[in-house]
Design a protein around this motif. Structure first.
Motif, PDB file in Angstrom:
ATOM      1  N   GLU A  17      -4.212  10.232  -2.097  1.00  0.00           N
ATOM      2  CA  GLU A  17      -4.449   9.247  -3.200  1.00  0.00           C
ATOM      3  C   GLU A  17      -3.391   7.813  -2.758  1.00  0.00           C
ATOM      4  O   GLU A  17      -2.491   8.027  -2.134  1.00  0.00           O
ATOM      5  N   THR A  18      -4.394   6.446  -2.417  1.00  0.00           N
ATOM      6  CA  THR A  18      -4.214   5.635  -2.293  1.00  0.00           C
ATOM      7  C   THR A  18      -4.445   4.201  -2.572  1.00  0.00           C
ATOM      8  O   THR A  18      -4.777   4.605  -4.130  1.00  0.00           O
ATOM      9  N   TYR A  19      -2.893   3.388  -3.277  1.00  0.00           N
ATOM     10  CA  TYR A  19      -2.601   2.618  -3.879  1.00  0.00           C
ATOM     11  C   TYR A  19      -2.572   1.580  -3.583  1.00  0.00           C
ATOM     12  O   TYR A  19      -1.601   1.154  -2.312  1.00  0.00           O
ATOM     13  N   LYS A  20      -3.062   0.046  -3.727  1.00  0.00           N
ATOM     14  CA  LYS A  20      -2.608  -0.590  -3.581  1.00  0.00           C
ATOM     15  C   LYS A  20      -2.529  -2.117  -3.797  1.00  0.00           C
ATOM     16  O   LYS A  20      -3.447  -2.308  -5.264  1.00  0.00           O
ATOM     17  N   GLU A  66       1.021  -1.114   0.443  1.00  0.00           N
ATOM     18  CA  GLU A  66       0.305  -0.376   0.006  1.00  0.00           C
ATOM     19  C   GLU A  66       0.770   1.835   0.119  1.00  0.00           C
ATOM     20  O   GLU A  66       1.591   1.139   0.804  1.00  0.00           O
ATOM     21  N   GLN A  67       0.510   2.492  -0.584  1.00  0.00           N
ATOM     22  CA  GLN A  67       1.015   3.501  -0.950  1.00  0.00           C
ATOM     23  C   GLN A  67       0.440   4.494  -0.943  1.00  0.00           C
ATOM     24  O   GLN A  67      -0.645   4.812  -1.241  1.00  0.00           O
ATOM     25  N   LYS A  68       0.411   5.843   0.448  1.00  0.00           N
ATOM     26  CA  LYS A  68      -0.833   6.850   0.429  1.00  0.00           C
ATOM     27  C   LYS A  68       0.170   8.010   0.183  1.00  0.00           C
ATOM     28  O   LYS A  68       1.161   7.901   0.775  1.00  0.00           O
TER      29      LYS A  68
END
Length: 416
Positions: A97-100, A90-92
């Motif tokens: 904005e959040t990506y997983k 997970e990147q925030k």
């Protein structure tokens, strides 16, 4: 069927999580890189330090030193080796904005089938560089990025795991937070493996040259090997991060031209009128609000270029990509730039931002005087890219900048 496998990931010790990874070097200035190389922390850039000493020895010898340095890191207990695992990443960002996605291995052979759609580009130098790095270090340190149509089963499995405590968590120098969960339970591994194997397709979103390097490295190992059993040999696997296409952020690349290539401003507008409806927008930056609308900036003024309906969709798939239409109807037809060598001399690329700020950056570059004219684009959608890949079309250079960007060195694969 997609053969997704767990792997024994290698990563920094907990005390070095924050300092170890690094983004692609092209986002740093030369001075920032020099400062990182002078740093005393155990980090990825410290690990690959021999590459930067160009005067010392041929690149082949420097890459061998990187492998030796990596082995010293292992001996000194600076890195940890996990059991065979999948990883949820997970990147925030500060903006929210959040990506997983899920990290694992895909067989080189999977890319020869019909389930994984890969575009093609033509920079053989980059492929050669990545291949040589793998041939001599045996380290995959940055996964390729693949996307899939939103899948509720994968999302549910990831969400369940993400309720537990992550085993890696840190905030980097860009104020971006990163978390990883390790999945090594046999039942859970089987669940993730099964749900990924049943995906109809995967689409390569980022990492083409890393992928081609991995495939060429695999081919060399196969040529040398007497054994034909490659299933357990990690030299034939590709470190891969799988993310839902609906969870990607697709950012446009805008274009800057150094000259009008012998044309007058009047000539340019006369030629443009054959293919575009031109609307005067004034001095205020104009961001195109729809696909097939292009922002043009010249002599302190903005114009909206709207591709005429009879030219939209020309070349199925690619006709939905505005940078392809730009190349076809502006570079080729108006400025007479027909090949990539000419394009490299005249055209520069500048990353946009999906909003007016990217257009302001483009305007600034033209106003500084190095460039004569700028063109800004509306970002393509995942479905546009998906269509092109389904048809096996070759994508134009620099059509998108896709996030998330996975920092190099968070989780690595040792192929030896």
């Amino acid at each position: 069927m997609i053969n997704f496998k767990p792997f024994k990931g290698i990563h920094a010790k907990e005390e070095n999580f924050k300092d170890f990874p690094i983004y692609s070097l092209n986002i740093y200035t030369d001075e920032q890189i020099r400062l990182k190389l002078r740093g005393k922390t155990h980090s990825y850039i410290d690990l690959i330090k021999p590459i930067f000493f160009k005067g010392e020895s041929p690149l082949e010898n420097r890459l061998k030193k990187v492998r030796k340095r990596y082995e010293d890191y292992i001996k000194e207990n600076l890195l940890e080796l996990d059991p065979a695992s999948f990883y949820i990443y997970e990147q925030k960002k500060k903006s929210g904005e959040t990506y997983k996605g899920i990290l694992g291995l895909l067989s080189v052979e999977d890319f020869e089938g019909k389930n994984i759609k890969v575009p093609s580009f033509s920079n053989e130098t980059k492929v050669k560089d990545f291949t040589q790095f793998l041939d001599l270090t045996y380290l995959q340190t940055n996964p390729i990025l693949l996307c899939y149509e939103s899948n509720s089963k994968i999302e549910l499995l990831m969400d369940l795991e993400m309720k537990s405590k992550s085993f890696i968590q840190f905030e980097d120098e860009m104020e971006i937070s990163h978390r990883l969960w390790r999945i090594d339970n046999r039942l859970k591994l089987a669940q993730f493996k099964e749900v990924v194997s049943n995906l109809p397709s995967l689409y390569l979103a980022d990492g083409y040259y890393r992928l081609m390097g991995a495939i060429k490295h695999s081919d060399k190992i196969k040529d040398k090997s007497k054994s034909k059993n490659f299933l357990l040999d990690q030299n034939h696997q590709v470190l891969s991060l799988l993310v839902s296409g609906q969870n990607l952020k697709i950012i446009e690349y805008n274009r800057l031209l150094k000259s009008l290539n012998g044309l007058s401003k009047k000539d340019v507008f006369t030629k443009l009128e054959q293919y575009f409806t031109i609307n005067y927008k004034g001095n205020d930056p104009y961001f195109p609000s729809h696909k097939h609308h292009i922002s043009m900036y010249i002599d302190g003024e903005f114009f909206g270029l709207y591709i005429k309906h009879e030219f939209r969709g020309m070349s199925e798939g690619l006709g939905n990509i505005d940078t392809y239409l730009f190349k076809k109807f502006i570079l080729d037809k108006i400025f007479n730039i027909m090949d990539s060598e000419e394009e490299m001399k005249l055209v520069s690329y500048i990353k946009g931002s999906n909003d007016i700020e990217g257009i302001k950056k483009m305007k600034h570059e033209v106003d500084m005087g190095e460039f004569k004219i700028g063109f800004g684009f509306y970002p393509p959608s995942f479905s546009d890219l998906q269509k092109v890949l389904e048809l096996g079309e070759k994508l134009p250079e620099k059509i998108t900048y896709i996030e998330p960007k996975f920092p190099t060195g968070i989780i690595m694969l040792d192929m030896k």
